[in-house]
Design a protein around this motif. Structure first.
Motif, PDB file in Angstrom:
ATOM      1  N   SER A 100      12.252  27.485  31.317  1.00 23.23           N
ATOM      2  CA  SER A 100      11.405  28.242  32.238  1.00 23.23           C
ATOM      3  C   SER A 100      11.601  29.749  32.037  1.00 23.23           C
ATOM      4  O   SER A 100      10.645  30.529  32.123  1.00 23.23           O
ATOM      5  N   LYS A 101      12.859  30.161  31.763  1.00 18.69           N
ATOM      6  CA  LYS A 101      13.130  31.581  31.557  1.00 18.69           C
ATOM      7  C   LYS A 101      12.405  32.082  30.315  1.00 18.69           C
ATOM      8  O   LYS A 101      11.782  33.151  30.334  1.00 18.69           O
ATOM      9  N   TYR A 102      12.452  31.296  29.228  1.00 20.58           N
ATOM     10  CA  TYR A 102      11.798  31.734  27.997  1.00 20.58           C
ATOM     11  C   TYR A 102      10.277  31.627  28.101  1.00 20.58           C
ATOM     12  O   TYR A 102       9.546  32.389  27.461  1.00 20.58           O
ATOM     13  N   THR A 103       9.813  30.708  28.916  1.00 17.59           N
ATOM     14  CA  THR A 103       8.372  30.626  29.146  1.00 17.59           C
ATOM     15  C   THR A 103       7.858  31.923  29.767  1.00 17.59           C
ATOM     16  O   THR A 103       6.838  32.478  29.358  1.00 17.59           O
ATOM     17  N   ASP A 120      -0.806  30.285  21.991  1.00 20.79           N
ATOM     18  CA  ASP A 120      -1.508  31.364  22.679  1.00 20.79           C
ATOM     19  C   ASP A 120      -1.018  32.720  22.190  1.00 20.79           C
ATOM     20  O   ASP A 120      -1.808  33.650  21.991  1.00 20.79           O
ATOM     21  N   LEU A 121       0.308  32.834  21.974  1.00 14.29           N
ATOM     22  CA  LEU A 121       0.881  34.075  21.471  1.00 14.29           C
ATOM     23  C   LEU A 121       0.382  34.360  20.061  1.00 14.29           C
ATOM     24  O   LEU A 121       0.026  35.501  19.729  1.00 14.29           O
ATOM     25  N   VAL A 122       0.333  33.353  19.230  1.00 12.31           N
ATOM     26  CA  VAL A 122      -0.182  33.512  17.865  1.00 12.31           C
ATOM     27  C   VAL A 122      -1.633  33.981  17.898  1.00 12.31           C
ATOM     28  O   VAL A 122      -2.044  34.873  17.150  1.00 12.31           O
ATOM     29  N   SER A 123      -2.418  33.386  18.808  1.00  9.74           N
ATOM     30  CA  SER A 123      -3.821  33.769  18.917  1.00  9.74           C
ATOM     31  C   SER A 123      -3.963  35.251  19.260  1.00  9.74           C
ATOM     32  O   SER A 123      -4.795  35.961  18.672  1.00  9.74           O
ATOM     33  N   ARG A 131      10.254  42.337  20.428  1.00  7.91           N
ATOM     34  CA  ARG A 131      10.635  41.352  21.444  1.00  7.91           C
ATOM     35  C   ARG A 131      10.055  39.983  21.111  1.00  7.91           C
ATOM     36  O   ARG A 131      10.700  38.948  21.316  1.00  7.91           O
ATOM     37  N   ALA A 132       8.831  39.976  20.600  1.00  4.37           N
ATOM     38  CA  ALA A 132       8.223  38.703  20.199  1.00  4.37           C
ATOM     39  C   ALA A 132       9.021  38.077  19.062  1.00  4.37           C
ATOM     40  O   ALA A 132       9.247  36.855  19.033  1.00  4.37           O
ATOM     41  N   GLY A 133       9.462  38.925  18.129  1.00  2.77           N
ATOM     42  CA  GLY A 133      10.260  38.404  17.018  1.00  2.77           C
ATOM     43  C   GLY A 133      11.566  37.788  17.477  1.00  2.77           C
ATOM     44  O   GLY A 133      11.969  36.716  17.002  1.00  2.77           O
ATOM     45  N   VAL A 134      12.239  38.451  18.418  1.00  2.00           N
ATOM     46  CA  VAL A 134      13.507  37.922  18.949  1.00  2.00           C
ATOM     47  C   VAL A 134      13.264  36.601  19.662  1.00  2.00           C
ATOM     48  O   VAL A 134      14.019  35.636  19.500  1.00  2.00           O
ATOM     49  N   ILE A 165       7.794  34.749  27.174  1.00  7.37           N
ATOM     50  CA  ILE A 165       6.654  34.681  26.258  1.00  7.37           C
ATOM     51  C   ILE A 165       5.380  35.145  26.963  1.00  7.37           C
ATOM     52  O   ILE A 165       4.561  35.872  26.390  1.00  7.37           O
ATOM     53  N   GLU A 166       5.226  34.719  28.211  1.00  2.76           N
ATOM     54  CA  GLU A 166       4.040  35.128  28.950  1.00  2.76           C
ATOM     55  C   GLU A 166       3.987  36.646  29.115  1.00  2.76           C
ATOM     56  O   GLU A 166       2.929  37.258  28.996  1.00  2.76           O
TER      57      GLU A 166
END
Length: 813
Positions: free
Chosen positions: A95-98, A40-43, A78-81, A101-102
């Protein structure tokens, strides 16, 4: 990711945004552990990539230090990290990283939804020349946060201070006091509180027009909150008022971000004052959302309640005796044959009952204006000397207004009481109320009930506002009815004097999914009400309770949620005659469970406002008694024209009138309309996408009135119009692309009126000269065409007039 790290915040030269984003996309595609989220992030990033390339190419012209571009760069980093850490994330950290990303995904979408518009507003992106695929990329990103496909028209004047059109008495002192407190630097939030009808809104409106206040505040915004506040709609209106396009917020948090961004942007040009009018108890959370810590930003609230936790209060008192007397004399001058002493005595007795409340003085005064001395005496005598309604230390305005209701004729009492079924501060088309009264009371025509509205307006119990030129008798869409919320409470109170089971009218108000206690009782008695109003807010999930209303003849549904399922218990309303569904949200609501209306034996009138339906749903309901269908600001989506399985002439055998107004995505009339052979009136107005009418329209042999006003894309009328042998009225005003009339229009022997205001550049076929006793209402330019034909036509009358339009009613949606 070392290459990515080298392109950090410190690197301004080179392709900063696109190269950063490209590397992050490549790394994210390698991730397997968070596949759905990373996909979803890539999209999102791939759709954003063409825009970042364009931004990179304009480095010399753009200011890369502006806040929005800094935030975009930070979001990409931030997305790169996050992508770098994907492989090493432990199961308990998932769950924290989910959530991380959201949030990153939401921030990228927000850039296109809000930040990009802020940049455009400052002309930062005017250099980009966004076209073609770039527009598609931005649009697709925005639509991921805006699932509603219908694009409502953009109105700019949504939060202006209302203009005062009435005499103002006794406010000079409170105006000075309030101005002094508002200009105090230590005051950030201020509440003007008073009992209803004391003039809070009038005072604050006058304050906002004061030269000192206008000199202090560069931006002044005025928003009516009312008892069912919708924070998202208020913020949407503020954004549109300031030139941004309509935005859809999925939650209040997004709206708070939009509000803060807007205020931060505006405060650079000067101080801001936001007025929130008519705030009710329970709206503390809404007020907190407006309490944003910014310099030179103040909030002014009017309410009948105090909000001690919000800010300091200013208590507006009723008028002093001398000011109250001046106001009463303004509204009701001395009756003829009254001596000065007699007049003064009457004034004192009336003012004693009014107790200084401006709204009460106005209502009573207008009811006595121009009336005889005997009427004045009779009014005073009708107020009981035994029990003083206004004698309490804190009398209520409703008690003050009760004598005005008691003085009404019985028929007007019934009609006035019905007004409580509509929401406060609602601008109601007169035709909505008239349609309801015609079916509820069953005597007389719409002309009689229009007179009832005029009677109530003349006694100042409601306001009747014309929007333009008067229309044919029986068509009252161009009249608005408004009512002070205190007068609405007076109407509701008349019904509440009885128990629920005995009421003629019942208002059911549902907040979120909380029903009144009596609804929760599985053994609650059957309600006898004939008029039922159900109001729900934007959080209502359509989880209806099973209820029984077998005697309901008129149902008014007020909704605010984007999705709304009709309650199944409607199917049991076998006496139902009138159904009015009004959506007060920002976009058309998707309506479901429409089939519950199927085969209701007595349903005669349906009115839908700002809802999304499929046009084929209508004949599928098999409503043999339906006489009138009104569709206002509705969305139809994809229109289906195949009706082979439905015999429309039987399914809608009694339908005589169809009214379609402001339906912006209607580009073609559904074919089934041409099969409603019982149709007498077809009105299609303000539908800008409508381009053609079907030739089969000529099948409507009983059609008497065809109204096509303000359909700007309509290019021609079908030649089959000549077969409408009973047509007596045709309105093609403001159809700017309509250049000619049907060649054989002269065959319409019954045609007696043509309205064609603002119909420039048209051609009149020779056959019009066959029309006799024709009356044409048009503008100056069109009138000259007809004037030339007068010698060749029998009794042609041409009336030239300019059209006046007032679209203030739209500013509430």
């Amino acid at each position: 990711m070392n290459d990515w790290a080298n392109l950090g915040l410190g690197s301004i030269g080179g392709a900063v945004f696109s190269e950063l984003l490209k590397l992050v996309i490549e790394e994210a595609k390698k991730v397997k552990a968070f596949k759905p989220l990373s996909k979803d992030l890539v999209s999102t990033m791939e759709r954003l990539f063409p825009l970042t390339q364009k931004i990179d190419s304009m480095q010399k012209e753009l200011d890369f230090g502006v806040k929005e571009l800094k935030e975009l760069r930070d979001t990409i980093e931030r997305a790169g990290v996050a992508v770098q850490k994907f492989p090493s994330v432990k199961w308990y950290e998932k769950s924290k990283y989910t959530r991380k990303i959201e949030r990153i995904n939401e921030d990228m979408l927000k850039f296109c939804q809000i930040d990009l518009q802020l940049l455009q507003h400052r002309n930062q992106l005017s250099l980009l020349g966004l076209t073609g695929n770039l527009v598609n990329s931005v649009d697709s990103l925005s639509k991921r946060m805006d699932l509603l496909s219908v694009h409502a028209p953009v109105f700019r004047d949504l939060c202006s201070v209302p203009k005062l059109d009435k005499v103002i008495v006794g406010l000079d002192w409170p105006l000075g006091e309030l101005k002094k407190r508002l200009l105090d630097d230590s005051v950030v939030s201020l509440v003007v509180s008073a009992p209803p009808g004391c003039g809070k809104t009038t005072l604050v409106s006058r304050l906002c027009d004061d030269p000192d206040i206008k000199g202090k505040f560069k931006h002044i915004f005025f928003s009516v909150v009312s008892s069912t506040p919708n924070f998202r709609v208020i913020v949407q209106n503020l954004l549109q008022h300031n030139g941004y396009e309509a935005l859809t917020f999925e939650n209040d948090s997004q709206a708070e971000v939009g509000l803060r961004k807007l205020l931060e942007e505006l405060k650079e040009n000067g101080p801001i004052l936001v007025v929130l009018d008519d705030v009710w108890r329970g709206a503390e959370s809404l007020l907190q959302k407006f309490q944003i810590k910014l310099p030179d930003y103040k909030i002014l609230v009017t309410s009948r309640f105090d909000f001690p936790s919000f800010g300091s209060s200013y208590h507006l008192k009723p008028l002093e005796d001398e000011n109250a007397r001046s106001l009463l004399i303004h509204w009701a001058s001395r009756p003829s044959n009254a001596s000065p002493d007699e007049y003064e005595d009457l004034l004192k007795k009336i003012l004693k009952r009014c107790n200084g409340f401006p709204i009460v003085i106005e209502v009573v005064g207008v009811s006595l204006k121009g009336r005889s001395l005997n009427t004045w005496k009779g009014q005073v005598e009708s107020w009981s000397e035994g029990e003083r309604i206004l004698g309490n230390p804190h009398p209520t305005v409703l008690e003050c207004l009760q004598p005005s209701f008691d003085a009404l004729e019985p028929n007007l009492k019934e009609c006035f009481s019905d007004m409580g079924s509509f929401l406060e501060d609602q601008k109601i088309r007169a035709s909505v109320i008239i349609d309801m009264w015609v079916e509820l009371y069953g005597k007389g025509s719409s002309i009689l009930y229009m007179k009832y509205l005029e009677d109530l307006a003349s006694q100042n119990l409601l306001k009747l506002v014309p929007l333009g030129n008067e229309h044919e008798d029986g068509f009252y869409n161009d009249f608005l009815v408004t009512q002070h919320d205190i007068l609405r409470e007076l109407a509701i109170r008349q019904s509440e004097l009885k128990e629920n089971i005995e009421r003629k009218r019942l208002n059911l108000e549902i907040r979120e999914n909380t029903f009144p206690d009596w609804c929760l009782n599985p053994r609650h008695p059957t309600i006898s009400a004939s008029l039922l109003s159900i109001s729900t807010d934007d959080l209502f999930s359509s989880n209806w309770l099973e209820m029984d209303f077998p005697n309901v003849e008129a149902l008014v549904l007020n909704l605010s949620s984007p999705d709304y399922a009709l309650p199944s218990f409607i199917a049991g309303m076998k006496k139902l005659k009138v159904l009015t569904i009004t959506n007060h949200g920002f976009y058309p609501a998707r309506l479901s469970n429409f089939s519950c209306l199927s085969s209701l034996p007595n349903l005669k009138r349906i009115r839908l406002e700002k809802v999304s339906i499929t046009l084929l749903d209508i004949p599928g309901l098999q409503l043999g008694s339906l006489k009138k269908l009104s569709l206002v600001m509705c969305s139809f989506g994809e229109v289906f024209y195949e009706t082979e399985e439905i015999d429309v002439s039987m399914a809608l055998s009694s339908l005589q009138e169809i009214d379609i107004d402001y339906c912006y995505d209607l580009d073609e009339l559904p074919y089934w309309v041409s099969e409603v052979v019982s149709l007498k009136t077809l009105s299609i107005t303000n539908c800008d996408k409508l381009s053609t009418l079907p030739e089969a329209l000529g099948n409507l042999s009983k059609l008497e009135m065809l109204r096509l006003c303000s359909c700007n894309n309509l290019s021609e009328l079908p030649e089959a119009t000549e077969r409408l042998s009973n047509l007596r009225f045709l309105d093609i005003s403001h159809c700017s692309r309509l250049r000619k009339l049907p060649q054989e229009i002269g065959k319409l022997e019954m045609l007696k009126k043509i309205w064609m205001r603002k119909y420039s550049g048209c051609k009149l076929p020779d056959s019009v000269m066959n029309l006799e006793n024709l009356e044409v209402i048009c503008d100056e330019e069109t009138g000259s065409l007809w004037e030339r034909l007068k010698p060749k036509m029998i009794n042609l009358r041409v009336h030239k007039e300019e059209t006046e339009h007032n679209l203030n009613w739209l500013l509430t949606f």
